[in-house]
Structure formats: C-alpha cells, structure tokens
Write a protein that holds these residues in place. Structure first.
Motif, PDB file in Angstrom:
ATOM      1  N   TYR A  72       2.285   2.594   6.821  1.00  0.00           N
ATOM      2  CA  TYR A  72       1.455   1.476   6.707  1.00  0.00           C
ATOM      3  C   TYR A  72       1.908   0.255   7.310  1.00  0.00           C
ATOM      4  CZ  TYR A  72      -2.211  -1.582   4.783  1.00  0.00           C
ATOM      5  OH  TYR A  72      -3.335  -2.434   4.776  1.00  0.00           O
ATOM      6  N   PHE A 117      -9.975  -1.685   2.819  1.00  0.00           N
ATOM      7  CA  PHE A 117     -10.011  -0.173   2.983  1.00  0.00           C
ATOM      8  C   PHE A 117     -11.415  -0.019   2.497  1.00  0.00           C
ATOM      9  CE2 PHE A 117      -5.547  -0.483   2.609  1.00  0.00           C
ATOM     10  CZ  PHE A 117      -5.097   0.534   3.541  1.00  0.00           C
ATOM     11  N   VAL A 122       0.761  -1.183   0.050  1.00  0.00           N
ATOM     12  CA  VAL A 122      -0.049  -0.021  -0.010  1.00  0.00           C
ATOM     13  C   VAL A 122       0.938   1.488   0.009  1.00  0.00           C
ATOM     14  CG1 VAL A 122      -1.557   1.339   1.333  1.00  0.00           C
ATOM     15  CG2 VAL A 122      -1.905  -1.157   1.078  1.00  0.00           C
ATOM     16  N   ILE A 154      -4.775   6.332  -1.150  1.00  0.00           N
ATOM     17  CA  ILE A 154      -3.466   5.275  -1.263  1.00  0.00           C
ATOM     18  C   ILE A 154      -4.017   4.540  -2.463  1.00  0.00           C
ATOM     19  CG2 ILE A 154      -3.257   4.878   1.295  1.00  0.00           C
ATOM     20  CD1 ILE A 154      -5.478   2.365  -0.110  1.00  0.00           C
ATOM     21  N   SER A 155      -3.001   3.648  -2.981  1.00  0.00           N
ATOM     22  CA  SER A 155      -3.116   2.681  -3.866  1.00  0.00           C
ATOM     23  C   SER A 155      -2.447   1.488  -3.519  1.00  0.00           C
ATOM     24  CB  SER A 155      -2.416   3.355  -5.123  1.00  0.00           C
ATOM     25  OG  SER A 155      -3.334   4.263  -5.833  1.00  0.00           O
ATOM     26  N   LEU A 156      -2.554   0.401  -4.120  1.00  0.00           N
ATOM     27  CA  LEU A 156      -2.019  -0.675  -3.774  1.00  0.00           C
ATOM     28  C   LEU A 156      -1.030  -1.258  -5.234  1.00  0.00           C
ATOM     29  CD1 LEU A 156      -3.303  -3.683  -1.731  1.00  0.00           C
ATOM     30  CD2 LEU A 156      -2.683  -4.154  -4.362  1.00  0.00           C
ATOM     31  N   ASP A 207      -6.858   2.525  -8.213  1.00  0.00           N
ATOM     32  CA  ASP A 207      -6.465   1.829  -7.093  1.00  0.00           C
ATOM     33  C   ASP A 207      -5.428   0.798  -6.667  1.00  0.00           C
ATOM     34  OD1 ASP A 207      -8.443   3.538  -6.087  1.00  0.00           O
ATOM     35  OD2 ASP A 207      -9.972   2.343  -6.932  1.00  0.00           O
ATOM     36  N   VAL A 208      -5.676  -0.156  -7.929  1.00  0.00           N
ATOM     37  CA  VAL A 208      -4.748  -1.354  -7.809  1.00  0.00           C
ATOM     38  C   VAL A 208      -3.737  -1.176  -9.020  1.00  0.00           C
ATOM     39  CG1 VAL A 208      -4.378  -3.927  -7.742  1.00  0.00           C
ATOM     40  CG2 VAL A 208      -6.201  -2.700  -6.709  1.00  0.00           C
ATOM     41  N   TYR A 244      -8.572  -7.204  -1.844  1.00  0.00           N
ATOM     42  CA  TYR A 244      -7.740  -6.544  -0.508  1.00  0.00           C
ATOM     43  C   TYR A 244      -8.372  -5.245  -0.333  1.00  0.00           C
ATOM     44  CZ  TYR A 244      -4.127  -5.255   2.644  1.00  0.00           C
ATOM     45  OH  TYR A 244      -3.490  -4.922   3.597  1.00  0.00           O
ATOM     46  N   LEU A 245      -8.511  -4.247  -1.325  1.00  0.00           N
ATOM     47  CA  LEU A 245      -8.965  -2.965  -0.961  1.00  0.00           C
ATOM     48  C   LEU A 245     -10.292  -2.812  -0.573  1.00  0.00           C
ATOM     49  CD1 LEU A 245      -7.137  -0.575  -3.645  1.00  0.00           C
ATOM     50  CD2 LEU A 245      -6.496  -1.069  -1.264  1.00  0.00           C
ATOM     51  N   GLY A 302      -5.547  -7.978  -5.553  1.00  0.00           N
ATOM     52  CA  GLY A 302      -5.621  -6.427  -5.094  1.00  0.00           C
ATOM     53  C   GLY A 302      -6.914  -5.975  -4.614  1.00  0.00           C
TER      54      GLY A 302
END
Lengths: 332, 332
Positions: free
Chosen positions: A280, A167, A128, A135-137, A219-220, A162-163, A159
């Motif tokens: 993070y 998040f 992250v 935030i981005s991953l 985001d990813v 996950y977000l 990914g």
C-alpha cells in the motif's frame, strides 16, 4: 499535479526515494519535487532514465534524523527537508507531501505549518492493512498517544470518509479496539469513546479485539495512538518471527518439510516484503490541511512509488474535502 | 502435591480439561482435583484409563460463563467451579489452581479470596512467549487495565523473580513496552514507569518496541494490561492471518509454490498449534497468595496438561516465596 517528496527521509535515503520517485513519474505521469541536499540527490538521479520535465530538485540543506525529538527538531531545523517540503504544500507549490523520515517530525511540522482541517481536534495516522476479506484501515497508529474520546470519534469519521472516498466503500463499519467485545469492557477512556461512537451516525459495530484486526470484521479500527503503534509494530515483529520459526520448524522436522521449505522460500520472502508496507505504500496523516503520506523508515523503492500513487489518489479524490463535510455533518 | 483444576472452564470443557488432567496425572504423578458438575465430568473421565487414587472430583454446581462480568459473577456464583476451586487453595486443600475459564473471574476470585502477597499492590498476568533467542515473559496481559507506574515496577520484579526461579535465568533483563526506544518517548504514565524502573535494582535495559517482543531483546517485557492484552491478541491474530495469506500466496504464484505448500501444510498446522498457548500451557497470575494458572479458552488437552506441569513447577520452586523476597528487597 505536483507531489513533494522528502528525498532525505528513511533508512535508505536518498537512494531508494529517488528510485521510487523515478518509477512513479514513469508510471503515473505526475510531477515530483525531490526536497533535500542536491549534492546527494543529483548523483543518484543521474543513474536513471526519466522525463526531465517531470522531476525537480528543491534544495534543503538540513535533515531531521530518525531519532531526533520531533517538536525540537522541527523548530530548530527550519531548513530541513521535512519542514521545507511541508512549507511547499502550505505555499500551494505542491499538492501532497511524502516522507519516509522521522514520523513525529512530519506529524509535528504538518500540524503546525499546515494547521488542522476545520472542526478536527487532532490529526491521526491511518494505515491501510491487508485482511482476510480485503483491506481495513486502522487509525491512529501513533500521531496522538494522549487522545480524548472525541479524538477517537473523529478518527472514526475521518477513517470512514477515507474508505468511502479512496476505496469506494459505502458506509464503512467502525470498530473500537478493546480488550474484549462486550460493551462493559475496557478503561473509562474506552467506555466513553464507545458511548460517543454509539451515538454518532457512524456505522459502529462495537468493540473488536486485537486478534480480529486482520479478519476484516470491521472496515475502520479506531484506537489511541499508543495502543495502535504497539499493535502495528507487534504485527511487523510477528511476521518476521513467524518466518524464522517456520524455517526452523520445517528444517528440523522431516525431509518433506525441508523440501517444502526450499520450494516456498522465494515466495515467502516476497510475501513478507509485500506485507511490509510496500504494497500500500504508506500511512496517511488524516486531519491536517494538506495531503501528507508517511512511509516506513525501511521503505524500498517500490514502497516509495506506491506511497506516491496513494498521494496522487488522495489529491484526485479530494480526501480532505470529504473529511470536512463528514466532520461538519457529524451528529453530536 | 494436589492441583485443583476447573473442569468447567474453557470452550471445550469438560472434555479437553479432563483429558489433559488424565495425561498430566500419568506423566507427572501428582494428584488432581477436578472441580465442577460431577454428572458432566464422570462420563468423560470413564472413557480414560488412569490411576484412580490420583484423580478426584469435587462438586461445583454452577459455572461462570466466558462472557459474564467478572466481579458480579464471582460475587453471585459462590458455587461456581472457579470460586469453589480458588477456595480449595485458600483452605490449603490444594497447592495450585488452573482454569481455562473466564479470565476476569479467575483474577477477581483469586485477588479477593486468596488476597495479594505482602507488598504487592496489584496482580498481573504473566505469559511466557517463544522468541528467536528462547523465551521471554510479558506481564501484564490483562489483569489490570488501569495500572499505576508502581504496579509496572512490581511486574518487573515479579517477572524477574519468575524467570530466575522457573527458568534459572540469572538477573533477567527487563524492558518497558513503548512506542519508541528513546527515554523521551511515550505518555507521562510510561515515562514515570521508566523512571521507577531505572532507579530500581532490576536489570532494566530501557524501552522496547512492539516489533522486538519476539526478538528476545529482553527477558521480561512490562506493560499495562490494556496494551499487553491487545499486543497478545494481535500476535494470535497475526499467526492465523499469516497462514491464510501464505496459503493463498503459494497457491496462486507458481507450481513450485503449490507443491511447497502441500509439503509444508502439516508442519505448518502443527507449528501454529504449538505457538498457540499449548507449548507452555498457560499464563500465571502473579502477585496473588497462591499459584494460579490461567489457560486460553481454546486450550486443547495438551495445553491443559502443560498448564498443569507449569503449576507443579511453580509450586516446587516456591515461586511466591521468591516474589515476596524480591518485593521486600526492592530498592525504593
């Protein structure tokens, strides 16, 4: 909940690891098992006040050093803190594992001993990162330097899961790291990956360039582990170099710059530290059958504490169940 | 000497290109040929005072846009400023070519029309970057995204010849961009390249990681064009993002930070601009039979002027002769 912590991993182990674990126990109230050489852990632990019923030591007599070959060291050092720690997860004596040690060895031990989640072909390290929008991953930053396009598609799925899960980001956008934004850009590998991502049910927005990683454009960010690792380390280097140049620049230009520099100095150092993993806390190895968090070798106590927070969050949110569902529902 | 300049290339063409060319003529006293649409160049040129016998316009009625496909656009737009400009070099009507336009198209036109230097298998884009110790050169940042190990060996040779010739750096050290420093790290491609570099007569110091690019750890950093391009753009993005975060950080923390920020603001902007290509001015396409400089699409007049200075320097120092010698003397 019980978090297994590799007390011997990282450049400043066991000192900062123990300190971070103590802080985490106080703040998050979950149990922690410190795996490693007791004669090295105990003296550090004694320096702190902490709830004695929450921190335990589990002995591991060997340590895999930072520069040992992952596959060989994991095979040979069965008694190492990494292998012992991963096995505690496997035997369900713990809910998550954290190590700031040899990344390759953690990836290797976790993949071999825990196995992969059903349907997942390769694990990927998801990091992250702070962006202008939040935030981005980015996945993968180094678990798999010889991936196939399908692996990158799965990184996009993991990914996104996950977000969504950690998040609460609904339908995260996914971008493919490439040398240009146009569909026609890149190697055959990247073009094939583009094709797979386009046909999937992911919220795929196309290619993104290196300069947009921090812009929050998607985001990813998916990429192969070689490119992702280089990109990540370039970011690290850029932050350090910027500080060096900015200082030199400000000190040589004008009195205004000199005064300005002395006023911002403390904040700048804090800012640099914060960008540097600590905020993070760690990267997550996604795709293995267990919650595994990897910290930077240079992690300080705060980074360790935050990585433990991330581990607790991932266990609570049942991240791996979410990934299994997402992989299963993948539109082929 | 006559420098051929693509007046239509870049985000702010022809304005900043013409302005940069005028400044370059005044400062370096060499002749410049502006290639492009006269009806667009003339009105801009009229705004400046300049020696009339030093700047010429050579008409080119077409322009290859930034996002056109390189190979197709070069084939179809024979009348474009890039193709026409490269042909002026080929016909020895000019000594060097500069464009801030479509990089792929410049690489393609130069490779096809000028051909490669004897012994060179693929051209590479070499970029000089500022480091803590001075400057380093990174090659390739995007000409060749599917290289073979031999191409990277040749990049090491060309990059070394460049630094020896242009920066008077004797026996430049060469590093291979990889995910770790150990010889055993990386993909088969990288390992094969490592092997070739070790056996060569280059001053090869081994693998370097992304974070060491700016440290000056080695003089020449070789990498494949995909990785190099991502790395370069991550650097760009990192600088911009750093400014954004630093500002937010300073403004939110303390009065000291706020005052500090206002004092450093101007210097910071200047610093950011300087890092952004302008200082050195452009990247050199090494390996083609001619001096070809590629500017960033966002080049300002100062970057254009500096790129022209680089072109003049490369012609004076006979960079391509040095490369031919180095490639010929390569210990196989």
């Amino acid at each position: 909940m019980k978090i297994i912590v590799d007390a011997m991993g990282g450049d400043h182990a066991p000192g900062v690891v123990v300190e971070g674990a103590v802080e985490a126990v106080k703040e998050y109230k979950e149990e922690i098992v410190l795996v490693g050489e007791p004669s090295q852990i105990e003296p550090v632990l004694k320096r702190f006040e902490y709830p004695k019923d929450k921190i335990f030591i589990y002995p591991a007599r060997e340590t895999i050093l930072m520069h040992e070959l992952p596959a060989i060291s994991v095979r040979k050092k069965k008694g190492s803190s990494i292998v012992v720690g991963i096995n505690l997860i496997k035997e369900l004596k713990g809910d998550a594992f954290f190590s700031a040690g040899n990344t390759g060895a953690v990836v290797c031990a976790a993949s071999m001993d825990l196995g992969l989640l059903p349907g997942v072909e390769r694990p990927g390290i998801a990091l992250v990162i702070p962006t202008i929008k939040g935030i981005s991953l980015i996945i993968d930053v180094g678990a798999n330097i010889n991936p196939k396009p399908l692996h990158l598609l799965q990184y996009g799925i993991m990914g996104s899961a996950y977000l969504e899960s950690i998040f609460n980001k609904p339908q995260p956008t996914v971008g493919l790291l490439n040398v240009g934004e146009e569909e026609t850009k890149g190697t055959d590998f990247v073009k094939e990956t583009y094709d797979l991502l386009s046909k999937s049910n992911l919220n795929f927005i196309g290619n993104i360039e290196g300069k947009s990683i921090f812009s929050g454009k998607c985001d990813v960010i998916v990429c192969d582990g070689f490119v992702g690792n280089v990109a990540l380390k370039v970011m690290e280097g850029a932050v350090e170099t910027m500080q060096f140049f900015l200082k030199r620049y400000l000190l040589k230009t004008s009195l205004k710059g000199k005064i300005g520099f002395f006023l911002i100095k403390d904040t700048f150092s804090k800012f640099k530290k914060d960008l540097n993993y600590a905020e993070y806390g760690g990267a997550t190895l996604l795709g293995v059958n267990g919650v595994v968090i990897i910290g930077h070798g240079r992690s300080n106590a705060r980074a360790v504490k935050n990585a433990i927070r991330v581990a607790i969050e991932e266990v609570k949110r049942k991240i791996n169940q979410r990934i299994i569902e997402a992989i299963t529902h993948l539109k082929k």
